[in-house]
Structures are given as C-alpha cells and as structure tokens.
Design a protein around this motif. Structure first.
Motif, PDB file in Angstrom:
ATOM      1  N   VAL A   9     -51.727  19.679  17.060  1.00 27.35           N
ATOM      2  CA  VAL A   9     -50.923  18.410  16.933  1.00 27.35           C
ATOM      3  C   VAL A   9     -49.638  18.527  15.937  1.00 27.35           C
ATOM      4  CG1 VAL A   9     -50.995  15.933  16.104  1.00 27.35           C
ATOM      5  CG2 VAL A   9     -53.064  16.916  17.343  1.00 27.35           C
ATOM      6  N   LEU A  10     -49.808  19.129  14.786  1.00 33.17           N
ATOM      7  CA  LEU A  10     -48.632  19.213  13.730  1.00 33.17           C
ATOM      8  C   LEU A  10     -47.434  20.070  14.317  1.00 33.17           C
ATOM      9  CD1 LEU A  10     -50.015  18.672  10.217  1.00 33.17           C
ATOM     10  CD2 LEU A  10     -48.258  17.398  11.553  1.00 33.17           C
ATOM     11  N   PRO A  11     -48.074  21.264  15.201  1.00 28.44           N
ATOM     12  CA  PRO A  11     -47.159  22.272  15.634  1.00 28.44           C
ATOM     13  C   PRO A  11     -46.280  21.373  16.689  1.00 28.44           C
ATOM     14  CG  PRO A  11     -48.891  23.519  15.329  1.00 28.44           C
ATOM     15  CD  PRO A  11     -49.288  21.867  14.725  1.00 28.44           C
ATOM     16  N   TRP A  12     -47.029  20.801  17.473  1.00 32.01           N
ATOM     17  CA  TRP A  12     -46.329  19.943  18.685  1.00 32.01           C
ATOM     18  C   TRP A  12     -45.274  18.679  18.130  1.00 32.01           C
ATOM     19  CZ3 TRP A  12     -47.057  14.828  20.123  1.00 32.01           C
ATOM     20  CH2 TRP A  12     -46.267  14.459  21.318  1.00 32.01           C
ATOM     21  N   VAL A  13     -45.899  18.006  17.102  1.00 30.69           N
ATOM     22  CA  VAL A  13     -45.176  17.022  16.602  1.00 30.69           C
ATOM     23  C   VAL A  13     -43.748  17.274  15.960  1.00 30.69           C
ATOM     24  CG1 VAL A  13     -45.093  15.206  14.916  1.00 30.69           C
ATOM     25  CG2 VAL A  13     -46.913  15.429  16.133  1.00 30.69           C
ATOM     26  N   THR A  14     -43.951  18.530  14.960  1.00 29.63           N
ATOM     27  CA  THR A  14     -43.018  19.161  14.224  1.00 29.63           C
ATOM     28  C   THR A  14     -41.667  19.810  15.367  1.00 29.63           C
ATOM     29  OG1 THR A  14     -43.873  21.152  13.939  1.00 29.63           O
ATOM     30  CG2 THR A  14     -43.983  19.564  12.127  1.00 29.63           C
ATOM     31  N   ARG A  15     -42.321  20.210  16.500  1.00 28.01           N
ATOM     32  CA  ARG A  15     -41.335  20.753  17.568  1.00 28.01           C
ATOM     33  C   ARG A  15     -40.606  19.741  18.113  1.00 28.01           C
ATOM     34  NH1 ARG A  15     -44.575  24.266  19.375  1.00 28.01           N
ATOM     35  NH2 ARG A  15     -45.559  22.668  20.819  1.00 28.01           N
ATOM     36  N   ILE A  16     -41.308  18.534  18.478  1.00 24.72           N
ATOM     37  CA  ILE A  16     -40.584  17.558  19.113  1.00 24.72           C
ATOM     38  C   ILE A  16     -39.489  16.654  17.872  1.00 24.72           C
ATOM     39  CG2 ILE A  16     -41.043  14.990  19.873  1.00 24.72           C
ATOM     40  CD1 ILE A  16     -41.930  17.265  21.789  1.00 24.72           C
ATOM     41  N   LEU A  17     -39.942  16.471  16.797  1.00 29.07           N
ATOM     42  CA  LEU A  17     -39.312  16.047  15.712  1.00 29.07           C
ATOM     43  C   LEU A  17     -38.105  16.728  15.313  1.00 29.07           C
ATOM     44  CD1 LEU A  17     -41.834  13.781  14.127  1.00 29.07           C
ATOM     45  CD2 LEU A  17     -40.303  13.189  15.794  1.00 29.07           C
ATOM     46  N   ARG A  18     -37.943  18.222  15.512  1.00 30.96           N
ATOM     47  CA  ARG A  18     -37.158  19.051  14.698  1.00 30.96           C
ATOM     48  C   ARG A  18     -35.885  18.720  14.667  1.00 30.96           C
ATOM     49  NH1 ARG A  18     -38.794  23.177  13.068  1.00 30.96           N
ATOM     50  NH2 ARG A  18     -40.610  23.600  14.373  1.00 30.96           N
ATOM     51  N   PRO A  19     -34.959  18.055  15.721  1.00 25.38           N
ATOM     52  CA  PRO A  19     -33.855  17.693  15.320  1.00 25.38           C
ATOM     53  C   PRO A  19     -33.763  16.600  14.361  1.00 25.38           C
ATOM     54  CG  PRO A  19     -34.155  17.733  17.814  1.00 25.38           C
ATOM     55  CD  PRO A  19     -35.588  17.843  17.157  1.00 25.38           C
ATOM     56  N   TRP A  20     -34.670  15.669  14.353  1.00 23.71           N
ATOM     57  CA  TRP A  20     -34.608  14.555  13.242  1.00 23.71           C
ATOM     58  C   TRP A  20     -34.938  15.117  11.697  1.00 23.71           C
ATOM     59  CZ3 TRP A  20     -38.852  12.300  10.631  1.00 23.71           C
ATOM     60  CH2 TRP A  20     -38.547  11.243   9.930  1.00 23.71           C
ATOM     61  N   LEU A  21     -36.056  16.013  11.750  1.00 19.87           N
ATOM     62  CA  LEU A  21     -36.434  16.618  10.535  1.00 19.87           C
ATOM     63  C   LEU A  21     -35.463  17.399   9.699  1.00 19.87           C
ATOM     64  CD1 LEU A  21     -40.057  17.753  11.671  1.00 19.87           C
ATOM     65  CD2 LEU A  21     -39.458  15.970  10.117  1.00 19.87           C
ATOM     66  N   HIS A  22     -34.444  18.344  10.530  1.00 19.57           N
ATOM     67  CA  HIS A  22     -33.445  19.218   9.934  1.00 19.57           C
ATOM     68  C   HIS A  22     -32.285  18.331  10.063  1.00 19.57           C
ATOM     69  CE1 HIS A  22     -36.413  22.284   8.952  1.00 19.57           C
ATOM     70  NE2 HIS A  22     -36.948  22.052  10.206  1.00 19.57           N
ATOM     71  N   ARG A  23     -31.979  17.133  10.219  1.00 22.06           N
ATOM     72  CA  ARG A  23     -30.648  16.383  10.200  1.00 22.06           C
ATOM     73  C   ARG A  23     -30.346  16.353   8.899  1.00 22.06           C
ATOM     74  NH1 ARG A  23     -30.938  11.168  13.153  1.00 22.06           N
ATOM     75  NH2 ARG A  23     -31.652  12.720  14.982  1.00 22.06           N
TER      76      ARG A  23
END
Length: 192
Positions: A178-192
């Motif tokens: 779950v977390l690897p998938w969520v962080t991959r999907i949210l990566r642009p927002w997480l690192h903005r």
C-alpha cells in the motif's frame, strides 16, 4: 521484495589529515563494493575548509546491510580511521521517511566534483507524510476490519487480541504494497 536501505553518516575529520582521510573514505567505498547487496555509495565534504564530511551507502535490504555493517572488514576499516575520523551521526532510511525518498534519487559519486554537488532530495514535510500514510491506512484498515469481521467468532475475541491479529496482518500489507503504491501516486504532490 524488501526495499533498499540507505545509510547516511556524518563524520568530523581532522583538517590536518585531509589527504589521508580522502584515501580512507575511498577505501571504505571500495571495500563496500565487494559485499553482496551493495547498490552504491559515495562521500562529500561540506566544504574545502570544513571538517564535516558525509558518507552514503545503500544496500539491497536489511540482511545485506547488516552483513556489511557487522563484517570484520568494515571493523578493520573503521579502526584504521579512528585517529582522524569521528562519527557524529548515523541515519538509516528504513522507516516511514524511506517511503518518501524520490525513486532514482542520485547518490553522491565517489569522485571529485567539478561543479556544485547535488544533494539528495529531502523527505516531504511531516504533515504530507501523515496524509499519505492515512490515505493508505484508512482504506486498508476499513476493508481488512470488515473482512475479519466476517470470520465467525472473530468479534468475540478480546479487543487486544483482535488488534494484535489485525495489525500483524495489515502492517506487512501496508509496508510492502500500500505505502509504496500511495507514495508513487502522490510523488508529485509530496515533493512539490
């Protein structure tokens, strides 16, 4: 499959022994390359006049990392630098923050930089990490709790035992899927 683990070490180096320390750091890097699971390493100095040096190394998983860290070869190498190198801080990226590292992030190469040295991307703010974890945890917990509730007699088990069972089931699902998938999907927002 386990996620790779990166270790960052901050050391104070005796400025009078910079040439020796440079060879010593390179020798440690070269030595690590001979161990199974080694994925890369490197080191940089904070500046020409600074006594603060940083070393990074990465291994395939915790088992290969511990094989390196507990080896007699590494012990020998560390002892050979005790006269001029003092470890200040060690950080392992194995926990939650490791999920937020940029994939394919650059590690320092063990060579002299000809220009500005790139720094690895930092973890996103904790509030964004919390949102990402919640977005993965809530549906996993809701679905898992509902499914476990369908098991006859599960609701009659003592609350602490039910929680122990459910967290033992949900934690690996969260960590490996779950977390690897969520962080991959949210990566642009997480690192903005």
């Amino acid at each position: 499959m386990a996620d790779p683990i990166t270790v960052a070490i901050e050391r104070r180096i005796d400025p009078a022994r910079t040439a020796e320390a440079t060879s010593w750091m390179q020798a440690g890097t070269d030595l690590a390359t001979t161990f199974p699971g080694f994925l890369g390493s490197g080191w940089v100095r904070a500046g020409e006049e600074s006594d603060l040096w940083y070393m990074l190394y990465r291994f395939r998983d915790i088992a290969t990392l511990e094989s390196w860290e507990q080896s007699s070869a590494r012990d020998w190498w560390l002892q050979s630098g005790q006269a001029f190198a003092r470890e200040e801080r060690v950080e392992r990226r194995t926990g939650i923050e490791g999920w937020f590292d940029a994939q394919g992030g650059a590690l320092f190469e063990p060579r002299v930089a000809t220009g500005p040295v790139p720094t690895p991307p930092s973890a996103p703010p904790r509030w964004k990490q919390a949102v990402a974890i919640w977005l993965g945890f809530f549906p996993t917990n809701a679905l898992g709790t509902w499914l476990l509730g369908m098991i006859p007699g599960f609701a009659e088990i003592h609350l602490v035992a039910r929680i122990a069972i459910s967290t033992a089931i949900f934690t690996p699902i969260m960590v490996f899927f779950v977390l690897p998938w969520v962080t991959r999907i949210l990566r642009p927002w997480l690192h903005r």
